[in-house]
Scaffold this active site. Structure first.
Site, PDB file in Angstrom:
ATOM      1  CB  CYS A 169     -38.494 -63.812 -41.717  1.00  0.00           C
ATOM      2  SG  CYS A 169     -37.087 -63.341 -42.748  1.00  0.00           S
ATOM      3  CG  HIS A 309     -43.841 -65.685 -43.847  1.00  0.00           C
ATOM      4  ND1 HIS A 309     -43.426 -64.695 -43.001  1.00  0.00           N
ATOM      5  CD2 HIS A 309     -42.711 -66.164 -44.449  1.00  0.00           C
ATOM      6  CE1 HIS A 309     -42.105 -64.564 -43.084  1.00  0.00           C
ATOM      7  NE2 HIS A 309     -41.649 -65.436 -43.953  1.00  0.00           N
ATOM      8  CD  GLU A 320     -47.998 -68.318 -45.570  1.00  0.00           C
ATOM      9  OE1 GLU A 320     -47.246 -67.668 -46.316  1.00  0.00           O
ATOM     10  OE2 GLU A 320     -48.563 -67.825 -44.563  1.00  0.00           O
ATOM     11  CE  LYS A 341     -43.202 -60.968 -44.786  1.00  0.00           C
ATOM     12  NZ  LYS A 341     -44.271 -61.687 -44.072  1.00  0.00           N
ATOM     13  CG  HIS A 346     -39.714 -60.328 -45.758  1.00  0.00           C
ATOM     14  ND1 HIS A 346     -40.073 -60.175 -44.433  1.00  0.00           N
ATOM     15  CD2 HIS A 346     -39.355 -61.630 -45.909  1.00  0.00           C
ATOM     16  CE1 HIS A 346     -39.918 -61.330 -43.816  1.00  0.00           C
ATOM     17  NE2 HIS A 346     -39.483 -62.229 -44.680  1.00  0.00           N
TER      18      HIS A 346
END
Lengths: 417, 96
Positions: A169, A309, A320, A341, A346
């Site tokens: 990813c 992310h 994160e 996302k 994703h």
């Protein structure tokens, strides 16, 4: 001998193209993103009834024949078709006129986390059911992740550096970062850079279900991707691509190009921790962000938007958030953060490229897309995630994080020009 | 004698009918596999020289003929099939 301008050591983005679950084409996609539209629904590319996860964000308006000749449109794996479409949009958007000389200085670096999984699954079935002699001669070329770059170079006649990133990813972000270095050091005048993914097929859905990483909110797909929300239960698989034209600044200025922004920082690290789980305190993420700041020569105070992310998994969003707090200190509570996302799902290897494109447009237009489905605050995720509604803001620098299975962490820093 | 001739004529007619059916199916598969227009596909058309097939296309085309006609085409015999007409002749022979 090339008559190109002396490389400036600066790299700007002069063209963009995207295929996403919200829409194909940036002009169609961007208003939907700002409006907070949801791209997730029940899977239609296969019958999902027997799978633990039955939802995904599929690209619904893509017609390969719009971008490829009929023969290739019919047989190419979707991840290659998406890449060519995005690349063609970006080339057209850039207004670059290709000469024989420029073609040799123009490369391609479009990554894919997985490659042609759909085609591989179909051909494996043929082998099992009909024997090895029935496997398509195109299995190898359509399965290997580097064919997105390879085939795009064939379509556009680009003969410069041609390679591929495969870092799950983080793939799309790595592709842009690596292409940035190639142009920065003068090995190419321009690069098509980005990511592409088409993982929604039988083996793909089965494999990611088995990894227990995906949301199983099958009865409510519109609210399944809910990054940073306390009730998040995993990511939603998506497909798509984004490709940017990265160009030497002097070359872009000399031809009077429209400029979306500049790439100024690129950080990378490894977690050295686990196959699929991110480091619980975001150790690798912290070091990727710090490296990006070091290479950009700026401080966290100058960042006006973070595209996280933000996968909607318990561990990513918690880790994160902690990592951003570590790097930004008290500023972490002030900087607007969103996970797009929440709308797109994703897209795995494409996500870093789509999100870099979003950062550039957000800065250029002064509009920050929201994190939708943010309903229940999580004490472990207590930052400003631009909940549910887009926000207007003048942003000079933005930061985009991408983290991949295998512990690959990538941070890009982009600047408005 | 007259009887024999009429048998031969009948056989020829059946053969021509079967041959026409094979030609139509070969054309259909070729159009699908190579993404060419139906009118481009003539009996004399060479798959590689006239219809733009590369070596991988030819492998896939041959597999598509195998599927369409339920026959097996060994690698060493693929060289016999250069044109649409060659394919019809080869397949007719295989089908006996």
């Amino acid at each position: 001998m090339s008559s190109r301008p002396v490389p400036s050591g600066r790299v700007v983005v002069t063209g963009i193209g995207a295929v996403t679950p919200l829409a194909t084409g940036v002009d169609n996609f961007w208003p939907k993103l700002l409006a907070g539209e949801n791209g997730v629904s029940r899977v239609t590319l296969l019958d999902p009834s027997e799978y633990a996860t039955q939802i995904a964000a599929e690209v619904k308006d893509f017609n390969a024949e719009d971008w490829l000749d009929k023969k290739e449109a019919r047989r190419l794996d979707r991840f290659i078709s998406f890449a060519v479409a995005s690349a063609t949009m970006a080339m057209k958007d850039s207004g670059i006129v290709l000469t024989d000389e420029l073609r040799e200085d123009f490369g391609v670096l479009i990554g894919s986390g997985i490659g042609g999984l759909t085609f591989m699954g179909e051909q494996h079935r043929r082998q099992v059911e009909h024997g090895p002699g029935k496997v398509s001669p195109f299995l190898v070329p359509f399965m290997i992740p580097d064919m997105a770059s390879g085939y795009t170079s064939i379509v556009h006649g680009l003969k410069g550096p041609n390679t591929c990133t495969v870092t799950a990813c983080a793939t799309g972000a790595n592709a842009i970062g690596d292409a940035y270095h190639i142009v920065k050091r003068g090995d190419a005048t321009a690069m098509l850079a980005g990511g592409t993914e088409a993982p929604i097929c039988e083996i793909g859905l089965a494999a990611f279900s088995a990894a227990r990483a995906m949301s199983t909110r099958n009865d409510d797909p519109a609210h399944a991707s809910r990054p940073f929300d306390k009730e998040r239960d995993g990511f939603v698989m998506a497909e798509g691509s984004a490709v940017l034209v990265l160009e030497d600044y002097n070359h872009a200025i000399a031809r009077g190009a429209k400029i979306y922004g500049e790439i100024v920082g690129y950080g990378m690290s490894g977690d050295a921790y686990h196959f699929t789980q991110p480091h619980p305190e975001g150790d690798g993420a912290i070091r990727a962000m710090k490296m990006a700041f070091r290479t950009a020569g700026i401080t966290p105070a100058e960042i006006g938007y973070i595209n996280a992310h933000g996968t909607s998994t318990y561990y990513n969003d918690k880790g994160e958030t902690q990592a951003i707090k570590q790097v930004f200190g008290d500023l972490a509570y002030k900087v607007p953060i969103s996970s797009t996302k929440s709308m797109i799902g994703h897209t795995l290897g494409a996500s870093g490229a789509i999100e870099a494109l979003i950062c550039l447009l957000a800065m250029k237009e002064g509009k920050l897309p929201p994190t939708i489905n943010y309903e229940v605050p999580d004490p472990e995720c207590d930052l400003d995630y631009i909940p549910n509604v887009m926000r207007e803001a003048q942003v000079e620098y933005s930061l985009s994080n991408s983290f991949g299975f295998g512990g690959h962490n990538v941070t890009l820093i982009l600047k408005r020009l | 004698m007259g009887y024999q001739v009429s048998i031969e004529e009948t056989k020829g007619g059946i053969f021509r009918g079967m041959s026409q059916d094979i030609l139509n199916r070969v054309k259909k598969v070729t159009v699908e596999e190579l993404g060419v227009k139906e009118e481009e596909v003539q009996e004399t058309s060479s798959f590689t020289e006239d219809l733009g097939a590369d070596s991988l296309d030819v492998v896939e085309l041959v597999m598509a003929f195998e599927d369409e006609f339920g026959i097996d085409i060994p690698d060493e015999e693929v060289g016999e099939i250069k044109t649409v007409g060659d394919a019809v002749t080869y397949i007719s022979k295989k089908l006996g």
